[in-house]
Design an enzyme around this catalytic site. Structure first.
Site, PDB file in Angstrom:
ATOM      1  N   THR A 192       0.831  -1.198   0.000  1.00  0.00           N
ATOM      2  CA  THR A 192       0.000   0.000   0.000  1.00  0.00           C
ATOM      3  C   THR A 192       0.864   1.247   0.000  1.00  0.00           C
ATOM      4  O   THR A 192       1.886   1.287   0.673  1.00  0.00           O
ATOM      5  CB  THR A 192      -0.872   0.041   1.276  1.00  0.00           C
ATOM      6  N   VAL A 248     -10.715  -8.117  -0.850  1.00  0.00           N
ATOM      7  CA  VAL A 248     -10.517  -6.698  -0.582  1.00  0.00           C
ATOM      8  C   VAL A 248      -9.926  -6.575   0.818  1.00  0.00           C
ATOM      9  O   VAL A 248     -10.440  -7.170   1.768  1.00  0.00           O
ATOM     10  CB  VAL A 248     -11.835  -5.909  -0.662  1.00  0.00           C
ATOM     11  N   GLY A 249      -8.864  -5.829   0.937  1.00  0.00           N
ATOM     12  CA  GLY A 249      -8.250  -5.602   2.237  1.00  0.00           C
ATOM     13  C   GLY A 249      -8.753  -4.328   2.880  1.00  0.00           C
ATOM     14  O   GLY A 249      -9.841  -3.832   2.592  1.00  0.00           O
ATOM     15  N   THR A 265      -0.961   0.106   6.607  1.00  0.00           N
ATOM     16  CA  THR A 265      -0.407  -0.741   5.566  1.00  0.00           C
ATOM     17  C   THR A 265      -0.081  -2.091   6.179  1.00  0.00           C
ATOM     18  O   THR A 265       0.053  -2.221   7.395  1.00  0.00           O
ATOM     19  CB  THR A 265       0.859  -0.124   4.939  1.00  0.00           C
ATOM     20  N   GLY A 266       0.038  -3.102   5.349  1.00  0.00           N
ATOM     21  CA  GLY A 266       0.335  -4.435   5.855  1.00  0.00           C
ATOM     22  C   GLY A 266      -0.832  -5.382   5.658  1.00  0.00           C
ATOM     23  O   GLY A 266      -1.588  -5.261   4.695  1.00  0.00           O
ATOM     24  N   MET A 267      -0.990  -6.331   6.575  1.00  0.00           N
ATOM     25  CA  MET A 267      -2.018  -7.346   6.459  1.00  0.00           C
ATOM     26  C   MET A 267      -3.394  -6.729   6.730  1.00  0.00           C
ATOM     27  O   MET A 267      -3.796  -6.526   7.868  1.00  0.00           O
ATOM     28  CB  MET A 267      -1.752  -8.492   7.434  1.00  0.00           C
TER      29      MET A 267
END
Length: 336
Positions: free
Chosen positions: A195, A224-225, A246-248
């Site tokens: 991201t 979708v995150g 940002t990240g998981m």
């Protein structure tokens, strides 16, 4: 046309941004003294417009910062800033050149939020590069907050965005290599580096943000995150500040991380302290946190900034007074 506002139903009057954008191991817990030092280093009174972004996206953050110095508002600056990475085909986690899903399709997500509390988002968009600008278009010119999939693409095309193949030769080659084993185990600070989120404080003292991504590499079709979800990947309250994750993404969604950080700042925490607490909310409830990365950045109305993450290796860019520097984030876990 009446526009939906995330916090209220008031209409937004703002400048329309042109959407033809050109390219430009073993671990242990860290001690609190290091965290406080980090807070001190990243929290200083604002001397001018400020732009911050996730990861070491130097050119993107410099683009936004220079626009702020020229008098552009925060929303214009962040959208043009993140467009640098959306158009960077060497970046496999954002925009054109992003890693595809398991079926080989590149799908993009993005959201934006301005100083009035108005916001827009798009999800699972194919063939459109500048999805942050598209999210702004949704925010300003439709009665909705979110458009997804084919509907979002059709709206983009009808609004003048150009369709193009987002799967580059390099990304396709990597995907075909992945298919040989089809093993899904994201690598910390690589596949989780998914991201670009950016926040800006402009000369008028207003804060806006944008977040854009191609999501996790080789995700399930339709995944979708957190990035396009207001309150998770991005949240701005102009009376308090803003935050980006940002990240998981799945883990950020569970704690509505960016909204949490802004609320913690509202209740007296500094941006640094709020980012640290948001990370703690994740790690104290999920023992599997040693296997994934989550990082946050934040800014408040004073221009104080903060950043924090689970694993070492995350950096935040900060542009202020003509200088654009990376800041190494403190981390909940440290390498021995």
């Amino acid at each position: 046309m009446k526009r939906r506002n995330f916090l209220s139903s008031s209409a937004l009057n703002t400048l329309a941004l042109g959407f033809g954008l050109s390219g430009f191991a073993k671990t242990s817990f860290s001690d609190d003294s290091k965290s406080r030092k980090q807070a001190k280093n990243t929290s200083a009174a604002a001397q001018g417009p400020i732009a911050i972004c996730t990861w070491e996206f130097t050119q993107a953050n410099a683009t936004a910062g220079k626009l702020l110095d020229q008098g552009y508002n925060a929303l214009d600056a962040v959208i043009q800033g993140v467009a640098v990475e959306e158009e960077n085909i060497k970046n496999t986690t954002v925009g054109k050149g992003g890693s595809p899903d398991r079926e080989g399709n590149v799908t993009l997500d993005a959201c934006v939020m301005d100083h009035t509390g108005n916001c827009g988002a798009v999800m699972c968009v194919e063939d459109i590069t500048n999805v942050a600008a598209l999210a702004r278009k949704v925010m300003e010119d439709t009665p909705h907050v979110i458009l997804a999939g084919e509907g979002a693409k059709e709206y983009a095309l009808s609004s003048g965005f150009k369709a193009e193949n987002l799967l580059t030769e390099a990304s396709e080659k990597a995907w075909k290599e992945w298919l040989k084993e089809s093993k899904y185990q994201p690598i910390i600070n690589i596949e989780n580096h998914d991201t670009i989120g950016m926040l800006a404080l402009d000369a008028e003292g207003n804060i806006s943000g944008a977040c854009t991504t191609s999501g996790l590499a080789y995700k399930m079709k339709g995944r979708v995150g957190d990035s396009p979800i207001i309150g998770s990947g991005l949240f701005v309250d102009n009376a308090v500040g803003g935050a980006v994750a940002t990240g998981m993404g799945e883990e950020v969604i569970k704690t509505v991380g960016s909204f949490l950080i802004v609320e913690l700042m509202r209740n007296g925490m500094s941006p640094q302290e709020a980012c640290e607490e948001a990370v703690r909310r994740i790690v104290t409830t999920n023992p599997n946190h040693v296997n994934f990365q989550v990082a946050y950045i934040a800014i408040n109305k004073k221009g104080e900034t903060g950043c924090y993450c689970i694993h070492p290796g995350f950096k935040m860019m900060k542009y202020e007074n003509g200088t654009n520097n990376p800041i190494v984030a403190g981390s909940h876990l440290q390498k021995n």
